[in-house]
Enzyme design. Sequence first.
Site, mmCIF file in Angstrom:
data_model
loop_
_atom_site.group_PDB
_atom_site.id
_atom_site.type_symbol
_atom_site.label_atom_id
_atom_site.label_comp_id
_atom_site.label_asym_id
_atom_site.label_seq_id
_atom_site.Cartn_x
_atom_site.Cartn_y
_atom_site.Cartn_z
ATOM 1 N N SER A 1 0.615 -9.254 -0.268
ATOM 2 C CA SER A 1 0.519 -7.936 0.356
ATOM 3 C C SER A 1 -0.790 -7.865 1.133
ATOM 4 C CB SER A 1 0.618 -6.836 -0.713
ATOM 5 O OG SER A 1 0.607 -5.554 -0.123
ATOM 6 N N ASP B 1 3.317 -5.214 -7.624
ATOM 7 C CA ASP B 1 4.587 -5.831 -7.259
ATOM 8 C C ASP B 1 4.509 -7.348 -7.407
ATOM 9 O OD1 ASP B 1 7.225 -5.947 -6.335
ATOM 10 O OD2 ASP B 1 6.576 -6.192 -4.250
ATOM 11 N N HIS C 1 4.498 -7.844 2.052
ATOM 12 C CA HIS C 1 4.656 -6.425 2.356
ATOM 13 C C HIS C 1 4.267 -6.185 3.809
ATOM 14 C CE1 HIS C 1 4.054 -5.298 -2.169
ATOM 15 N NE2 HIS C 1 5.243 -5.801 -1.913
#
Length: 341
Positions: A159, A279, A186
């Site tokens: 991310s 995540d 992401h």
Amino acid sequence: MRIAVVNDSPFAREALRWVLQLRPEHSIAWTACNGAEAVEICQRDTPDLILMDLMMPVMDGVEATKRIMAKCPCAIVIVTVSVNNHVDKVFRAMSAGAVDAVDTPALGSAANSKQGTGPLLAKIDTMSRLIGEPKKIHHPKPPEMHHTSDAPLVVIGSSAGGPAALAAVLGKLPLDFPAPIVIVQHVDEDFAPFLASWLAEQCSIPVLAAKNGDRPTPGQALIAVKNDHLVFTDCQKLGYSATPGDGFYRPSVDVFFDSVVDCWDGDAIGVILTGMGRDGARGLKRMREAGCHTIAQDEASSAVYGMPKAAAQINAAVEILPLHEIAGVLQRRCRRRTNSS
């Protein structure tokens, strides 16, 4: 959340102030006219979120992001006129730790239009949930993996700070790397294809946008490019799924890692790189429990030590490694499997 606005345009600052009024649960912490001013104020008053412009006098958004993440880290979303026209700078800012990017809203447009307030409000809502506590998700005991003698599938989640981290790992892999690679970063689908092209320029191996029906191929990296979740639709093929629809990571590393455990008919190596939030930690844990080798980036080399920290906290990673060592471990483990077949 307390949100700061950094933009050299008075009109843009007013536009962002107007958008934030649509979310009364948030407040404006402060505004700044350039990156240097933002760095100075942020050290005295660190907000929950910064809406950071890219193109500014004195200090641009890329350098400001680097300095803020080094001195007083917080969530940063790049908000600039035409993200797609500044792809290189966007990825440089994301490599420095920015979480996402979105076009500056054009006031007077419909709220759900491409130029309206909808996309920015969606990013702010996501950041609000991301900064808050994630809900716990229960998963049944994972099935055993079906291991083969072929090179394992390498799956990577990342991310904030991810573009640079991915370039550092993929850039050290040779053209004859024997394993297939699938990446979930992401990133918004509007400029995810640009990320694939940007990474391809940094690497010897091809980096391609993952399409429905693609099969992971040795020596090639596929990257998720939609806001839907990248998953395995059967034991060999990839596809996109709108479900689960209640998560705020889209695409989700956890959802993809779950599908690797549930569907992939072979061995796999899971890697979690720099990123905000949690995540991928739970999915990496499932991979480890299923017998896969798992790796998390260490704190010192992470731009944002969120996702790898979450993985370390639940003992999801077999190895915790500095970024510069990860490619070497992947090469050794993948070639060992290939040579033994």
